[in-house]
Design a protein around this motif. Structure first.
Motif, mmCIF file in Angstrom:
data_model
loop_
_atom_site.group_PDB
_atom_site.id
_atom_site.type_symbol
_atom_site.label_atom_id
_atom_site.label_comp_id
_atom_site.label_asym_id
_atom_site.label_seq_id
_atom_site.Cartn_x
_atom_site.Cartn_y
_atom_site.Cartn_z
ATOM 1 N N THR A 197 5.056 -1.311 -3.053
ATOM 2 C CA THR A 197 4.165 -0.256 -3.533
ATOM 3 C C THR A 197 3.241 -0.797 -4.614
ATOM 4 N N LEU A 201 -1.559 4.887 -3.661
ATOM 5 C CA LEU A 201 -0.564 3.994 -4.241
ATOM 6 C C LEU A 201 -0.790 3.828 -5.736
ATOM 7 N N ILE A 230 6.588 9.133 -3.049
ATOM 8 C CA ILE A 230 6.380 7.690 -2.970
ATOM 9 C C ILE A 230 7.372 7.061 -1.998
ATOM 10 N N ASN A 240 0.623 -3.435 -3.470
ATOM 11 C CA ASN A 240 -0.430 -2.873 -2.631
ATOM 12 C C ASN A 240 -1.361 -1.940 -3.401
ATOM 13 N N SER A 241 -0.875 -1.395 -4.524
ATOM 14 C CA SER A 241 -1.757 -0.530 -5.295
ATOM 15 C C SER A 241 -2.886 -1.335 -5.930
ATOM 16 N N ILE A 268 6.140 4.961 1.192
ATOM 17 C CA ILE A 268 6.321 3.517 1.306
ATOM 18 C C ILE A 268 7.196 3.171 2.515
ATOM 19 N N THR A 321 1.843 4.809 -8.485
ATOM 20 C CA THR A 321 2.316 3.798 -9.429
ATOM 21 C C THR A 321 2.191 4.308 -10.855
ATOM 22 N N TRP A 354 -5.376 4.901 0.991
ATOM 23 C CA TRP A 354 -4.042 4.552 0.532
ATOM 24 C C TRP A 354 -4.010 3.781 -0.764
ATOM 25 N N ILE A 362 9.764 -1.015 -3.730
ATOM 26 C CA ILE A 362 9.027 -0.684 -4.951
ATOM 27 C C ILE A 362 8.002 -1.769 -5.243
#
Lengths: 310, 419, 278
Positions: free
Chosen positions: C31, C247, A126, C34-35, A130, C251, C243, C28
């Motif tokens: 992430t 993501l 991750i 965007n998920s 990112i 997550t 993506w 974070i």
């Protein structure tokens, strides 16, 4: 600190009880497999996959044959750079954060500590993902951020350039792991008895002076430990670079470190076949480098610091 | 605190021992693969089709994360826990497995005669005497383009390199699109989608590839240097910061409609079908000035082998034999447009773009990537070098001549016919 | 010290901490937001919050519907907790013995117990797998726990013995003068005193174990024993293009560990403050 109640010379049974479980599990599932594989560095394989004992030939090849030695020295050099960035950026930031967090009467201490440590909890998949998104010139996250402070022109594809890729990756790694020195040093700072600092406070010393003159010398052993842990971790690092740059650690091997060199050699990559014997050789060299560092810590640093500190 | 720890530990150990399961017996075939993208296709389409004829054989498709496949598979084979059927990469990676005795020879398998020698060559010993995997598919290189953007800018499909660059210039002058969607961060994109894509036109496909292996041609020869010269000319048309652009970035740039031309592998078709909301087409590598005949890279890419240690040899052979049939070829080719079957069965493709790619086989000469057979056996590894130098040439940190020199020197270091 | 100066310096301290916190958390946050967005929106406006037209749960649906998420989750929890408990107790015992008792080969044993962090662990994969197969432990969680304990012990022992050396002598000697045996000293005096360090080591152990992909892959890849980190990897294809699914699966893999950490860290802090030598 004497051993008491010893039934047989030097090894009273409580010492054995304390040590045995850890030592046995560790020996079986860690040392045995590792040594069993390291042994391979003294062998070569032929076409059929049979192993032949060749002594130190692999080591000589690794150090002298330019095909191998260039890659090896390059990886070692990059690894030192990687380590230096951690020492110069990660650990000072970690110490600073720990010092701030340990200040008396700080509000929100718990929240800060918990939240700042969060990146350390994430998997490398991750983190690589990112940060690539953030640093990608195509999707414009960093660029527009730099735009806020008028530095748009300063933006470059840092992860893709030979001169900047390694530094960028090292900083990403710092971002992830800064929580570790912070936590360790924080724990050490809390262990400092308050009466040592109280008299200084009464004398009107500032927090800065107290930290610099009283606390810092006392936590030097912990800082040394953090440094050696950083050293060990950096020379064993692999995941981040593998997930961001792949096993070829481009551009032009500018991000290749010992861990990626080992992986590429041992397991192979794309059309390059795995070479367990040379891979084990690379791993043994990594072990050697790290061992030198650890020995220096154990027999020089740790002794010296203990004498001064306590 | 201590009591708590001990309690938790005991509870955990108890649950663990309950969950611990011994290896399952019976005819369940496990397929090892790196294609976790195809998981649904195998589970929902291919395996049920097989089970219609053979309901007694259970098959599970258990892919690994692609980046860990080679390492994970080798460890499992050595430890004796690998699955019954092994998805094989072409040439040396699998040949090595066969030599070490991990793969069974399959010459006597029913249906192997459905494959031509070229199709089998990627999974054979050097002397061509034993074949150890059932070829599944090849992939073809070319360029995929955004048809709507072409119409909007009044462009026509280029057939020569001069036309190709004229098209790129027009897109660049218009300014609303990135002309060429490729990056060098992943390195292999530069080598595979770039060098191996357009190169066969220069080194005349199989003729040049075989000459390199025979040692009668060198990487410092004009065709190779010229290929890199062409690649170097791509850089100005690529996206901003292409040095940090990875393969998924390239795909996304294209499917989100921001880039017009995409140097492609045919396997991209499946991804693009689900992700692009515009019509796209394909064209083969444009011809260099003066060339009459076109060449394409039609690369044998994936096959399925049989693990020697499998306890279900018979069932596995039944499955592999089924994979040589027309039924499998048809299912696979249509479920995964862009992976072209290698057997001689006539397969009608429902995907128009995949059909375009496969039609080039009639008008062009096919070849495979020139670094795959034999030439990537030594140290330094030629394929790795091609990745490295191709990306540096496009980055502008190396000249085409230097790229030629470096790769040739690498080959001469260990490859007898080139010394 | 004048009041205003104090206020300014406390403001400066908070400013530094807050800005670092933002640096730590912003990626974070990125992430997670965007998920919840569609693929187009991720690239169109990576920093935007999910809005009405960009909100998408596609990624989560795919992951939750097509995998045995609860099994993976339970496996990860079991492996992590069993490893954690055993590493902490065994590691503390060993660290104590090494730092407290002088016996022949003490330094050497200490060094031996640190070798594990000096060699790339993947080197031993094949031997380890063969060992596990011979013990009939392939595809069991026990195999993972044993390997993770062995893998985590060096660091745990290394850090804990460093902290145990710093325990003031008089505390131990006082107990010894009362004739208390060594086990009681360890469990009643030393363990409580080193709680901050133990808590810290606990967190350090937790992270790599939870996030490891390699050993679940080769030692326990069966459907029933997959861990969450391995389980979500199947949604990250050969070429990571989709993506939002990526993501989302990432997550889902991190949220549990973050929750565990937050829960744990409350205990941890209590441990740290209680354990501080005052």
């Amino acid at each position: 600190m004497s051993v008491r109640g010893g039934k047989f010379a030097g090894f009273p049974h409580h010492v054995i009880v304390f040590l045995a479980p850890a030592t046995i599990i560790y020996t079986m599932f860690m040392v045995y497999p590792l040594l069993d594989s390291i042994r391979l560095s003294l062998y070569s394989t032929d076409g059929t996959g049979a192993f032949h004992f060749t002594g130190l030939t692999n080591y000589i090849t690794l150090i002298t044959d330019p095909e191998w030695s260039n890659a090896f020295w390059n990886a070692l050099k990059n690894n030192f750079k990687f380590f230096c960035v951690h020492m110069l950026v990660q650990n000072p930031i970690g110490i600073m954060l720990a010092a701030l967090l340990s200040l008396p009467k700080l509000k929100g201490r718990t929240a800060y500590r918990t939240l700042i440590f969060m990146p350390t909890m994430l998997s490398v998949v991750i983190i690589g993902f990112i940060w690539q998104l953030i640093l990608s010139p195509l999707w414009g996250v960093s660029e527009s951020l730099l735009g806020f402070i008028g530095l748009t022109d300063w933006f470059q594809p840092w992860l893709g350039q030979e001169g900047t890729a390694l530094l960028t990756l090292a900083l990403i790694s710092v971002w992830q792991f800064v929580g570790i020195p912070m936590m360790l040093i924080y724990a050490a700072l809390l262990n400092i008895p308050e009466d040592l600092t109280e008299s200084a406070i009464i004398d009107g010393a500032t927090h800065w002076e107290i930290f610099w003159h009283i606390k810092l010398p006392l936590i030097l052993p912990t800082i040394a430990m953090v440094s050696i842990l950083t050293f060990v971790a950096n020379f064993n690092a692999f995941d981040l670079i593998y997930s961001v740059k792949g096993a070829l650690a481009g551009p032009d091997f500018s991000t290749d470190i010992m861990g990626t060199l080992f992986y590429r050699t041992f397991f192979g990559f794309q059309l390059q076949l795995g070479n367990p014997t040379m891979g084990a050789t690379v791993a043994t060299m990594m072990f050697g480098v790290i061992l030198v560092g650890v020995l220096f810590y154990l027999f020089v640093l740790q002794r010296k610091l203990r004498r001064y500190a306590l | 605190m201590l009591k708590k720890i001990i309690k938790i530990t005991l509870a955990a150990l108890l649950v663990m021992s309950m969950l611990a399961t011994a290896a399952m017996a019976g005819a369940t075939l496990k397929i090892e693969s790196w294609r976790n993208d195809d998981s649904e296709i195998w589970t929902d389409i291919i395996i049920p089709a097989f089970n219609k004829a053979h309901p007694d054989i259970k098959v599970t498709f258990s892919p690994m994360p692609p980046a860990e496949y080679n390492a994970g598979l080798n460890a499992k084979l050595a430890g004796g826990t690998a699955g019954d059927l092994i998805t094989c990469r072409p040439f040396d990676a699998s040949l090595e497995l066969f030599k070490k005795g991990y793969l069974v020879g399959l010459d006597d398998l029913k249906g192997m005669n459905e494959f031509s020698d070229v199709a089998k060559s990627a999974w054979q010993t050097d002397d061509g005497k034993s074949t150890f995997a059932v070829p599944m598919a090849s992939v073809i290189h070319g360029f995929i383009y955004n048809k709507e953007a072409f119409k909007e800018l009044g462009l026509s499909v280029p057939t020569t390199e001069a036309e190709f660059f004229a098209v790129l210039d027009k897109i660049k002058a218009d300014g609303s699109y990135i002309p060429l969607s490729m990056g060098t961060a992943d390195q292999w994109e530069a080598a595979t989608m770039g060098f191996q894509n357009i190169g066969p036109n220069y080194w005349k496909g199989e003729e040049g590839r075989k000459a390199l292996i025979a040692g009668t041609a060198k990487l410092t020869d004009k065709p190779y240097t010229d290929t890199w010269k062409q690649l170097a000319k791509w850089a100005p048309y690529m996206g901003k910061g292409f040095k940090a652009q990875k393969y998924p970035d390239s795909q996304n740039l294209f499917t989100l409609g921001r880039a017009v031309i995409y140097p492609a592998g045919s396997w991209d078709i499946a991804t693009f079908n689900t992700q692009a909301d515009f019509e796209f087409g394909a064209f083969p590598p444009p011809l260099p000035a003066g060339a009459k005949k076109g060449y394409i890279s039609d690369h044998t890419d994936i096959a399925l082998g049989l693990n020697t240690a499998s306890k279900n040899q018979e069932a596995a052979r039944t499955f592999l034999a089924w994979m040589t049939t027309a039924e499998f070829a048809d299912l696979y080719a249509n479920a995964l447009p862009g992976f072209f079957p290698l057997s001689s069965h006539k397969v009608s493709l429902k995907d128009p773009v995949a059909q375009e790619f496969v039609d080039w086989r009639n008008t062009h000469e096919s070849t495979i990537r020139n670094s795959y057979q034999i030439l990537s056996r030594g140290t330094p590894n030629l394929e790795n070098q091609l990745w490295n130098v191709s990306s540096r040439v496009i980055n502008g940190t190396m000249t085409p001549e230097e790229a030629s020199k470096e790769t040739q020197a690498g080959l001469e270091k260990w490859y007898k016919p080139q010394q | 010290m004048p009041k205003t100066r104090q206020a300014i310096s406390s403001m400066a301290i908070h400013a530094i901490l807050v800005s670092y916190m933002l640096i730590a958390l912003w990626p974070i946050f990125l992430t997670i937001i965007n998920s919840f967005k569609s693929r187009k929106a991720i690239f169109g406006d990576p920093m935007g919050l999910p809005g009405v037209d960009t909100f998408s749960l596609k990624g989560f649906e795919k992951v939750l519907l097509r995998s045995d998420f609860e099994i993976y989750f339970m496996n990860s929890i079991i492996v992590t907790i069993a490893t954690l408990a055993l590493v902490l107790i065994l590691g503390a015992m060993a660290a104590w013995a090494l730092s407290e008792y002088r016996f022949k080969g003490n330094k050497l044993l200490g060094l031996y117990l640190a070798i594990g962090i000096m060699i790339p662990i993947r080197l031993g994969s094949v031997s380890l797998l063969q060992l596990i197969v011979n013990m009939n432990l392939a595809n069991t969680l026990t195999a993972l726990v044993l390997v993770y304990i062995a893998q985590s012990l060096p660091l745990a022992i290394f850090i804990l013995s460093e902290f145990m050396q710093q325990i003031p002598k008089d505390l131990k000697e006082a107990a010894r003068c009362d004739g208390v045996n060594e086990y009681t000293i360890f469990f009643k005096v030393i363990l409580p005193l080193t709680r901050p360090a133990i808590a810290t080591v606990g967190v350090f152990t937790l992270v790599p174990v939870w996030n490891d992909l390699w050993f679940p892959l080769i030692l326990a890849p069966s459907e029933k024993t997959q861990t969450i980190t391995l389980g979500v990897q199947q949604f990250i294809g050969q070429y990571v293009t989709d993506w939002n699914a990526v993501l989302a699966s990432l997550t889902l893999a991190i949220v549990p560990i973050l929750i565990i950490y937050i829960l744990l860290s409350r205990h941890l802090i209590r441990g740290i403050t209680a354990g501080a030598v005052k």
